[in-house]
Design a protein around this motif. Structure first.
Motif, PDB file in Angstrom:
ATOM      1  N   SER A 114       3.226   8.611   5.478  1.00 38.33           N
ATOM      2  CA  SER A 114       3.851   9.392   4.414  1.00 38.33           C
ATOM      3  C   SER A 114       2.814  10.314   3.793  1.00 38.33           C
ATOM      4  O   SER A 114       1.623  10.186   4.066  1.00 38.33           O
ATOM      5  CB  SER A 114       4.457   8.472   3.346  1.00 38.33           C
ATOM      6  N   GLY A 115       3.304  11.239   2.985  1.00 39.78           N
ATOM      7  CA  GLY A 115       2.397  12.129   2.267  1.00 39.78           C
ATOM      8  C   GLY A 115       2.310  13.533   2.826  1.00 39.78           C
ATOM      9  O   GLY A 115       1.634  14.390   2.251  1.00 39.78           O
ATOM     10  N   LEU A 137      -4.067  17.346   0.717  1.00 41.15           N
ATOM     11  CA  LEU A 137      -3.022  16.341   0.848  1.00 41.15           C
ATOM     12  C   LEU A 137      -3.690  15.006   1.141  1.00 41.15           C
ATOM     13  O   LEU A 137      -4.764  14.966   1.754  1.00 41.15           O
ATOM     14  CB  LEU A 137      -2.043  16.662   1.985  1.00 41.15           C
ATOM     15  N   ARG A 138      -3.018  13.931   0.740  1.00 39.12           N
ATOM     16  CA  ARG A 138      -3.470  12.597   1.139  1.00 39.12           C
ATOM     17  C   ARG A 138      -2.325  11.905   1.869  1.00 39.12           C
ATOM     18  O   ARG A 138      -1.255  11.689   1.299  1.00 39.12           O
ATOM     19  CB  ARG A 138      -3.914  11.757  -0.061  1.00 39.12           C
ATOM     20  N   LEU A 139      -2.589  11.585   3.119  1.00 37.70           N
ATOM     21  CA  LEU A 139      -1.613  10.871   3.920  1.00 37.70           C
ATOM     22  C   LEU A 139      -1.860   9.368   3.802  1.00 37.70           C
ATOM     23  O   LEU A 139      -3.005   8.930   3.681  1.00 37.70           O
ATOM     24  CB  LEU A 139      -1.702  11.303   5.383  1.00 37.70           C
ATOM     25  N   SER A 140      -0.771   8.624   3.885  1.00 33.83           N
ATOM     26  CA  SER A 140      -0.856   7.171   3.844  1.00 33.83           C
ATOM     27  C   SER A 140      -0.261   6.588   5.117  1.00 33.83           C
ATOM     28  O   SER A 140       0.694   7.132   5.673  1.00 33.83           O
ATOM     29  CB  SER A 140      -0.087   6.617   2.635  1.00 33.83           C
ATOM     30  N   TYR A 189      -5.678   5.552   4.465  1.00 37.30           N
ATOM     31  CA  TYR A 189      -5.440   6.900   3.954  1.00 37.30           C
ATOM     32  C   TYR A 189      -6.206   7.939   4.757  1.00 37.30           C
ATOM     33  O   TYR A 189      -7.265   7.654   5.330  1.00 37.30           O
ATOM     34  CB  TYR A 189      -5.877   6.991   2.494  1.00 37.30           C
TER      35      TYR A 189
END
Length: 116
Positions: free
Chosen positions: A7-8, A18-21, A80
């Motif tokens: 997500s993210g 952006l920070r993806l999880s 992350y």
């Protein structure tokens, strides 16, 4: 059900962040090596970074060196990908991958689009 969920992702302007999880469900990530990959339309999947179970990170992509970092929070069962100074060429579908002793899980991906 054992799965990884990214997500993210989203639309961001060049230069943005952006920070993806990557959240694991059905299993714990503690002892897994986790990697982030991306794939742009018409291109092969590209390895970006990985993080070992002990927290050691490895960078595979010169294109993201100094801009992307990987981290993990085992308490949240999440890894992350922090992405800074994004460029239009970072546009792709981003995937996480968990590997341990022959076990291998992939998420469905989250789309990142960098455009003004």
């Amino acid at each position: 059900q054992l799965q990884l969920v990214e997500s993210g992702g989203g639309l961001v302007q060049p230069g943005g962040s952006l920070r993806l999880s990557c959240l694991a469900s059905g299993f714990t990530l503690d002892y897994y090596c986790i990697g982030w990959f991306r794939q742009a339309p018409g291109k092969e999947r590209e390895a970006l970074l990985s993080i070992s179970s002990s927290g050691t990170s490895t960078n595979y992509g010169d294109s993201v060196k100094g801009r992307f970092t990987i981290s993990r929070d085992n308490a949240k069962n999440t890894v992350y990908l922090q992405m800074n100074s994004l460029k239009p060429e970072d546009t792709a579908n981003y995937y996480c991958n968990a590997v341990r002793l022959g076990l291998n899980y992939w998420g469905q991906g989250t789309q990142v689009t960098v455009s003004s």
